[in-house]
Design an enzyme around this catalytic site. Structure first.
Site, PDB file in Angstrom:
ATOM      1  N   ASP A  16     115.756  87.850  34.205  1.00 57.58           N
ATOM      2  CA  ASP A  16     116.844  88.462  35.207  1.00 57.58           C
ATOM      3  C   ASP A  16     116.078  90.058  35.246  1.00 57.58           C
ATOM      4  O   ASP A  16     115.419  90.307  34.540  1.00 57.58           O
ATOM      5  CB  ASP A  16     118.138  88.415  35.037  1.00 57.58           C
ATOM      6  CG  ASP A  16     119.050  88.988  35.889  1.00 57.58           C
ATOM      7  OD1 ASP A  16     118.724  88.778  37.236  1.00 57.58           O
ATOM      8  OD2 ASP A  16     119.650  89.838  35.425  1.00 57.58           O
ATOM      9  N   ASP A  18     118.021  93.093  37.213  1.00 57.32           N
ATOM     10  CA  ASP A  18     119.190  94.200  37.113  1.00 57.32           C
ATOM     11  C   ASP A  18     120.084  93.705  36.024  1.00 57.32           C
ATOM     12  O   ASP A  18     120.753  92.757  36.013  1.00 57.32           O
ATOM     13  CB  ASP A  18     119.980  94.256  38.492  1.00 57.32           C
ATOM     14  CG  ASP A  18     119.020  94.539  39.772  1.00 57.32           C
ATOM     15  OD1 ASP A  18     118.817  95.769  39.837  1.00 57.32           O
ATOM     16  OD2 ASP A  18     118.718  93.566  40.487  1.00 57.32           O
ATOM     17  N   ASP A 176     121.871  88.670  31.791  1.00 56.67           N
ATOM     18  CA  ASP A 176     123.142  89.411  31.639  1.00 56.67           C
ATOM     19  C   ASP A 176     124.207  88.762  31.969  1.00 56.67           C
ATOM     20  O   ASP A 176     125.371  89.140  31.779  1.00 56.67           O
ATOM     21  CB  ASP A 176     122.822  90.660  31.854  1.00 56.67           C
ATOM     22  CG  ASP A 176     122.915  90.940  33.430  1.00 56.67           C
ATOM     23  OD1 ASP A 176     122.305  90.078  34.181  1.00 56.67           O
ATOM     24  OD2 ASP A 176     123.744  91.909  34.012  1.00 56.67           O
TER      25      ASP A 176
END
Length: 227
Positions: A16, A18, A176
């Site tokens: 991922d 961001d 995240d």
């Protein structure tokens, strides 16, 4: 590190962007506030922006409009304006988290194939990677507008695997948020969650195979996951 990583059962790492590789809240907030200002709405602050990130630009705009008294249905119409504000500043304040650059270099040096699989639009993703000199380390980018589906749908993960020439059993997704873990699970890919990102729920409740507190812990986590 190369010798140690050779003991891992993985040869592909999907990442991922961001909240996992980079902290992008300031630049996203600045672009978002430009749109809100154009709409005659008050600005969002960093904490609000952080809580809104993770499901793509259109959802980010929708959440901001909802929070600041605007019409969330306007989000699709405002997306081009947001991107026009965001793309020129996509790496102005955005920075890799500690250990990201050296860890990615170690992984590529050890023969791992790396892909970014994000809900951020692909062009904006490439601008961030280019601006931070991360592009040479990333073989494949699958953005939120690359396919009709986005995470948590497994299609972007599967698309990255196809482009890398990798198999699900030898790949791991690092992210995240819940949509990273859910997409990985649906695609048959192992999942590692980072605890420092923009999770919308407690990170230890995401169902990942491992949780790391520092990106530099990723090689150890790759080695520790069972074969």
């Amino acid at each position: 590190m190369t010798t140690d990583l050779a003991r891992s059962r993985f040869d592909a790492v999907l990442l991922d962007l961001d909240g996992t590789l980079v902290d992008s809240v300031r630049d996203l907030m600045d672009a978002l506030n430009a749109v809100l200002r154009d709409e005659g709405l008050p600005p969002v602050d960093p904490a609000q922006t952080r809580a809104m990130v993770g499901d793509g630009a259109r959802k980010l705009i929708e959440r901001a409009l909802q929070a600041m008294g605007g019409n969330p249905a306007r989000a699709p119409d405002l997306l081009p304006r947001f991107l026009a504000h965001y793309e020129p500043i996509a790496s102005r304040h955005t920075r890799p988290y500690p250990g990201v650059v050296e860890t990615l270099r170690s992984l590529t040096g050890a023969g791992f194939a790396l892909a970014v699989v994000t809900n951020k639009p692909a062009q904006a993703t490439r601008l961030v990677l280019d601006g931070l000199d991360l592009s040479p380390l990333i073989a494949v980018v699958v953005g939120g507008d690359t396919l009709e589906q986005r995470k948590p749908d497994p299609a972007p993960v599967r698309a990255a695997l196809r482009q890398l020439g990798a198999t699900a059993d030898r790949a791991v997704m690092v992210g995240d948020n819940h949509h990273d873990v859910e997409a990985a699970r649906a695609a048959g890919v192992a999942a590692i969650a980072v605890s420092y990102g923009y999770a919308h729920r407690p990170v230890h409740d995401l169902g990942a195979d491992a949780v790391i507190d520092d990106f530099r812990d990723l090689p150890a986590a790759l080695r520790a996951l069972p074969r």
